[in-house]
Scaffold this motif. Structure first.
Motif, PDB file in Angstrom:
ATOM      1  N   GLU A   1      56.253  12.798  78.776  1.00 20.04           N
ATOM      2  CA  GLU A   1      56.109  14.256  78.757  1.00 20.04           C
ATOM      3  C   GLU A   1      55.116  14.721  77.698  1.00 20.04           C
ATOM      4  OE1 GLU A   1      59.845  16.344  78.946  1.00 20.04           O
ATOM      5  OE2 GLU A   1      60.657  14.794  80.278  1.00 20.04           O
ATOM      6  N   SER A   2      55.113  14.075  76.548  1.00 21.21           N
ATOM      7  CA  SER A   2      54.159  14.438  75.496  1.00 21.21           C
ATOM      8  C   SER A   2      52.733  14.208  75.970  1.00 21.21           C
ATOM      9  CB  SER A   2      54.415  13.621  74.234  1.00 21.21           C
ATOM     10  OG  SER A   2      55.679  13.903  73.705  1.00 21.21           O
ATOM     11  N   ARG A   3      52.531  13.091  76.603  1.00 24.39           N
ATOM     12  CA  ARG A   3      51.205  12.775  77.136  1.00 24.39           C
ATOM     13  C   ARG A   3      50.783  13.795  78.184  1.00 24.39           C
ATOM     14  NH1 ARG A   3      48.795   9.757  80.972  1.00 24.39           N
ATOM     15  NH2 ARG A   3      47.040   8.463  80.345  1.00 24.39           N
ATOM     16  N   HIS A   4      51.722  14.230  79.007  1.00 25.65           N
ATOM     17  CA  HIS A   4      51.437  15.257  80.011  1.00 25.65           C
ATOM     18  C   HIS A   4      51.022  16.575  79.333  1.00 25.65           C
ATOM     19  CE1 HIS A   4      51.728  17.370  83.835  1.00 25.65           C
ATOM     20  NE2 HIS A   4      52.343  18.331  83.161  1.00 25.65           N
ATOM     21  N   ILE A   5      51.728  16.936  78.281  1.00 23.94           N
ATOM     22  CA  ILE A   5      51.389  18.150  77.531  1.00 23.94           C
ATOM     23  C   ILE A   5      49.981  18.026  76.973  1.00 23.94           C
ATOM     24  CG2 ILE A   5      51.944  19.483  75.457  1.00 23.94           C
ATOM     25  CD1 ILE A   5      54.945  18.801  76.056  1.00 23.94           C
ATOM     26  N   TRP A   6      49.648  16.871  76.400  1.00 18.88           N
ATOM     27  CA  TRP A   6      48.303  16.661  75.855  1.00 18.88           C
ATOM     28  C   TRP A   6      47.247  16.771  76.948  1.00 18.88           C
ATOM     29  CZ3 TRP A   6      46.407  13.398  71.353  1.00 18.88           C
ATOM     30  CH2 TRP A   6      47.126  13.709  70.196  1.00 18.88           C
ATOM     31  N   LYS A   7      47.547  16.212  78.096  1.00 19.02           N
ATOM     32  CA  LYS A   7      46.603  16.275  79.216  1.00 19.02           C
ATOM     33  C   LYS A   7      46.338  17.730  79.602  1.00 19.02           C
ATOM     34  CE  LYS A   7      45.757  14.440  83.829  1.00 19.02           C
ATOM     35  NZ  LYS A   7      46.251  13.548  84.884  1.00 19.02           N
ATOM     36  N   GLU A   8      47.382  18.528  79.672  1.00 21.19           N
ATOM     37  CA  GLU A   8      47.225  19.950  80.002  1.00 21.19           C
ATOM     38  C   GLU A   8      46.391  20.683  78.957  1.00 21.19           C
ATOM     39  OE1 GLU A   8      51.065  21.728  80.621  1.00 21.19           O
ATOM     40  OE2 GLU A   8      51.223  20.898  82.654  1.00 21.19           O
ATOM     41  N   MET A   9      46.463  20.230  77.712  1.00 25.30           N
ATOM     42  CA  MET A   9      45.698  20.850  76.633  1.00 25.30           C
ATOM     43  C   MET A   9      44.258  20.339  76.567  1.00 25.30           C
ATOM     44  SD  MET A   9      48.353  20.905  73.465  1.00 25.30           S
ATOM     45  CE  MET A   9      47.051  21.510  72.391  1.00 25.30           C
ATOM     46  N   GLY A  10      43.946  19.317  77.343  1.00 24.31           N
ATOM     47  CA  GLY A  10      42.604  18.747  77.312  1.00 24.31           C
ATOM     48  C   GLY A  10      42.358  17.844  76.122  1.00 24.31           C
ATOM     49  N   LEU A  11      43.411  17.323  75.520  1.00 25.32           N
ATOM     50  CA  LEU A  11      43.271  16.432  74.367  1.00 25.32           C
ATOM     51  C   LEU A  11      43.029  15.000  74.850  1.00 25.32           C
ATOM     52  CD1 LEU A  11      46.174  17.874  72.195  1.00 25.32           C
ATOM     53  CD2 LEU A  11      43.726  18.268  71.892  1.00 25.32           C
ATOM     54  N   ASP A  12      42.541  14.165  73.950  1.00 21.31           N
ATOM     55  CA  ASP A  12      42.172  12.784  74.259  1.00 21.31           C
ATOM     56  C   ASP A  12      43.416  11.923  74.508  1.00 21.31           C
ATOM     57  OD1 ASP A  12      41.020  10.314  74.514  1.00 21.31           O
ATOM     58  OD2 ASP A  12      40.074  10.318  72.535  1.00 21.31           O
ATOM     59  N   LEU A  13      43.591  11.507  75.737  1.00 23.88           N
ATOM     60  CA  LEU A  13      44.767  10.705  76.106  1.00 23.88           C
ATOM     61  C   LEU A  13      44.683   9.268  75.608  1.00 23.88           C
ATOM     62  CD1 LEU A  13      45.467  11.936  79.733  1.00 23.88           C
ATOM     63  CD2 LEU A  13      46.567  12.642  77.614  1.00 23.88           C
ATOM     64  N   ARG A  14      43.484   8.817  75.238  1.00 28.03           N
ATOM     65  CA  ARG A  14      43.358   7.433  74.752  1.00 28.03           C
ATOM     66  C   ARG A  14      44.210   7.200  73.519  1.00 28.03           C
ATOM     67  NH1 ARG A  14      37.024   7.140  74.499  1.00 28.03           N
ATOM     68  NH2 ARG A  14      37.511   9.239  73.827  1.00 28.03           N
ATOM     69  N   GLU A  15      44.499   8.254  72.774  1.00 29.15           N
ATOM     70  CA  GLU A  15      45.342   8.112  71.585  1.00 29.15           C
ATOM     71  C   GLU A  15      46.763   7.695  71.948  1.00 29.15           C
ATOM     72  OE1 GLU A  15      44.845  10.996  68.385  1.00 29.15           O
ATOM     73  OE2 GLU A  15      43.222  11.889  69.559  1.00 29.15           O
ATOM     74  N   TRP A  16      47.135   7.879  73.211  1.00 29.92           N
ATOM     75  CA  TRP A  16      48.477   7.521  73.659  1.00 29.92           C
ATOM     76  C   TRP A  16      48.561   6.072  74.133  1.00 29.92           C
ATOM     77  CZ3 TRP A  16      52.822  10.159  72.867  1.00 29.92           C
ATOM     78  CH2 TRP A  16      52.680  11.470  72.420  1.00 29.92           C
ATOM     79  N   CYS A  17      47.471   5.338  74.112  1.00 28.21           N
ATOM     80  CA  CYS A  17      47.495   3.941  74.568  1.00 28.21           C
ATOM     81  C   CYS A  17      48.488   3.103  73.776  1.00 28.21           C
ATOM     82  CB  CYS A  17      46.102   3.323  74.471  1.00 28.21           C
ATOM     83  SG  CYS A  17      44.964   3.935  75.714  1.00 28.21           S
ATOM     84  N   ARG A  18      48.496   3.268  72.478  1.00 34.70           N
ATOM     85  CA  ARG A  18      49.373   2.431  71.647  1.00 34.70           C
ATOM     86  C   ARG A  18      50.854   2.664  71.954  1.00 34.70           C
ATOM     87  NH1 ARG A  18      50.074   2.971  65.376  1.00 34.70           N
ATOM     88  NH2 ARG A  18      51.928   1.701  65.170  1.00 34.70           N
ATOM     89  N   PRO A  19      51.348   3.920  71.941  1.00 31.90           N
ATOM     90  CA  PRO A  19      52.772   4.072  72.261  1.00 31.90           C
ATOM     91  C   PRO A  19      53.117   3.573  73.666  1.00 31.90           C
ATOM     92  CG  PRO A  19      51.879   6.158  71.459  1.00 31.90           C
ATOM     93  CD  PRO A  19      50.751   5.182  71.548  1.00 31.90           C
ATOM     94  N   VAL A  20      52.219   3.760  74.625  1.00 33.69           N
ATOM     95  CA  VAL A  20      52.487   3.291  75.986  1.00 33.69           C
ATOM     96  C   VAL A  20      52.563   1.772  75.991  1.00 33.69           C
ATOM     97  CG1 VAL A  20      51.529   3.102  78.323  1.00 33.69           C
ATOM     98  CG2 VAL A  20      51.534   5.313  77.151  1.00 33.69           C
ATOM     99  N   LYS A  21      51.576   1.114  75.421  1.00 29.21           N
ATOM    100  CA  LYS A  21      51.533  -0.358  75.430  1.00 29.21           C
ATOM    101  C   LYS A  21      52.631  -0.973  74.564  1.00 29.21           C
ATOM    102  CE  LYS A  21      47.065  -0.867  77.209  1.00 29.21           C
ATOM    103  NZ  LYS A  21      47.114  -1.078  78.608  1.00 29.21           N
ATOM    104  N   ASP A  22      53.100  -0.233  73.546  1.00 29.68           N
ATOM    105  CA  ASP A  22      54.181  -0.728  72.692  1.00 29.68           C
ATOM    106  C   ASP A  22      55.540  -0.665  73.380  1.00 29.68           C
ATOM    107  OD1 ASP A  22      52.427  -1.303  70.667  1.00 29.68           O
ATOM    108  OD2 ASP A  22      52.987   0.398  69.397  1.00 29.68           O
ATOM    109  N   THR A  23      55.611  -0.060  74.532  1.00 26.14           N
ATOM    110  CA  THR A  23      56.869   0.054  75.254  1.00 26.14           C
ATOM    111  C   THR A  23      57.062  -1.213  76.081  1.00 26.14           C
ATOM    112  OG1 THR A  23      56.546   2.435  75.352  1.00 26.14           O
ATOM    113  CG2 THR A  23      58.227   1.513  76.801  1.00 26.14           C
ATOM    114  N   VAL A  24      57.661  -2.212  75.450  1.00 27.91           N
ATOM    115  CA  VAL A  24      57.860  -3.494  76.115  1.00 27.91           C
ATOM    116  C   VAL A  24      59.326  -3.789  76.356  1.00 27.91           C
ATOM    117  CG1 VAL A  24      55.721  -4.510  75.280  1.00 27.91           C
ATOM    118  CG2 VAL A  24      57.792  -4.709  73.901  1.00 27.91           C
TER     119      VAL A  24
END
Length: 174
Positions: A132-155
């Motif tokens: 949901e946070s990433r979705h909010i950032w996307k709506e704001m036009g912010l750089d989603l690449r910053e979310w790569c680490r939390p996504v990839k850390d979800t193992v």
């Protein structure tokens, strides 16, 4: 057995088993354990099915987590807005409150730091927070690449029927 049903992808069965376990806890007068199941896996599985009315019904009563889940259920139903900020010492309620406040249009930039600091406890809520946070950032036009680490850390195993599809999509986006 409910966890095993989740691991097997039998989500409806898992939801019924979690509900049955909550009822058994109540019979044994272990109300706290019953509430943890209802505000945890039962709530998230109902949410994954878009049964927001059920989500709202699971939040009746008192408590910080129930209070913020009421706000969340109202938002998902399209009937509620974040009212006053919830002041709590409960770490999960604090994080979910920050997410709901961000949905209302403020404090979105703080979400990434929260996600980075969130360890692997409560992996299902952590994942919802990230999605949901990433979705909010996307709506704001912010750089989603910053979310790569939390996504990839979800193992760790995330017992949510939406997880694998969402994880694949986000892993390929960044």
């Amino acid at each position: 057995m409910a966890d095993l049903a989740c691991h097997s992808g039998k989500w409806k069965e898992a939801e019924k088993l979690f509900e049955k376990a909550a009822e058994e806890h109540e019979k044994e007068n272990n109300i706290e354990a019953a509430e943890r199941l209802r505000t945890g896996p039962v709530y998230r599985l109902a949410e994954a099915r878009n049964d927001f009315e059920k989500c709202l019904s699971l939040c009746s009563g008192e408590g910080d987590l129930k209070s913020i889940l009421k706000v969340r259920s109202g938002r998902l139903l399209g009937t509620g807005k974040v009212k006053a900020q919830l002041h709590t010492e409960d770490w999960l309620s604090k994080r979910l409150t920050k997410l709901e406040i961000a949905w209302s249009g403020t404090s979105q930039r703080e979400l990434l730091q929260e996600a980075l600091e969130w360890e692997n406890n409560e992996p299902e809520w952590r994942w919802r927070f990230i999605v949901e946070s990433r979705h909010i950032w996307k709506e704001m036009g912010l750089d989603l690449r910053e979310w790569c680490r939390p996504v990839k850390d979800t193992v760790c195993p995330v017992l949510d029927p939406r997880f694998y599809m969402e994880w694949r999509k986000m892993s390929n986006d960044g």
